[in-house]
Design a protein around this motif. Sequence first.
Motif, PDB file in Angstrom:
ATOM      1  N   THR A 102      -4.575   3.359   2.136  1.00  0.00           N
ATOM      2  CA  THR A 102      -4.842   2.032   1.579  1.00  0.00           C
ATOM      3  C   THR A 102      -4.606   1.904   0.081  1.00  0.00           C
ATOM      4  O   THR A 102      -4.767   0.808  -0.468  1.00  0.00           O
ATOM      5  CB  THR A 102      -6.303   1.624   1.861  1.00  0.00           C
ATOM      6  N   PRO A 129      -3.458   0.841  -3.241  1.00  0.00           N
ATOM      7  CA  PRO A 129      -2.603  -0.313  -3.522  1.00  0.00           C
ATOM      8  C   PRO A 129      -1.490   0.015  -4.515  1.00  0.00           C
ATOM      9  O   PRO A 129      -1.695   0.743  -5.482  1.00  0.00           O
ATOM     10  CB  PRO A 129      -3.585  -1.331  -4.126  1.00  0.00           C
ATOM     11  N   THR A 139       0.848  -1.186   0.000  1.00  0.00           N
ATOM     12  CA  THR A 139       0.000   0.000   0.000  1.00  0.00           C
ATOM     13  C   THR A 139       0.887   1.241   0.000  1.00  0.00           C
ATOM     14  O   THR A 139       2.084   1.167   0.319  1.00  0.00           O
ATOM     15  CB  THR A 139      -0.928   0.049   1.226  1.00  0.00           C
TER      16      THR A 139
END
Length: 234
Positions: free
Chosen positions: A173, A175, A14
């Motif tokens: 978060t 990715p 992340t």
Amino acid sequence: MITRDQNIRVVPDTLNGLIVEVARGNYRIPQFQREYVWEKSKVINLFDSIYNEFPIGSFFLWKADREHNHLFRHSIDLNIPPITDHDDISFILDGQQRITSLYVTMMGLTAKNTDYGSICFDVKEEKFTHRSPDPARYIRVCDIWEKNILQISKQVDSSYHEALGRCFQTLKTYPISIVEVRDKDLPAVCKIFQRINQAGKRLVRFDLISAMTFAPDFDLREKFKKDINDRLNQ
């Protein structure tokens, strides 16, 4: 089926994890990389892409043996710990400009006389900008990432809480994909670096020649700087 250890692997991570690894000193810039050159507009576009969940490309790292720890250099001051002979680190082969841009912004650092701590998220327009912060509308990215989001939200109109929360969640978060190469010697890594950047046409010819000719006892970039300084001091 015959299996063997792979020298290359893809590691999902992340954005938050990436920044943490840089802060710990686990991801470093090798000597043969070019200087940090991105302008504020490119950094802002990078964060806009992240917020809108557009792909920003993968990052290519070399998991180096400890004998290569001396290849690290400071392109800019990132306030990270110095390398010791016993550290296990990875060098950034592709993605240096993006990683550096993300790090200096999210940590609120100044680099190349630019205050990246002034890159803000406009909660009204839902976009990023470089300007003086305003706790009611223009929130510094480094504050969103590091500070208490509940405290920040108290100064923001409730109609913008959703945008602020989405920005906070995305920074934590989002990715990313890390391609890691290991068990390669320095000449092979320099060749990988050359081919990656040549294919993308990201570097000028001097950068490529610097990578192709790099050796532990010879750095064309540093030699060029020394020659220039010697001539100026004559």
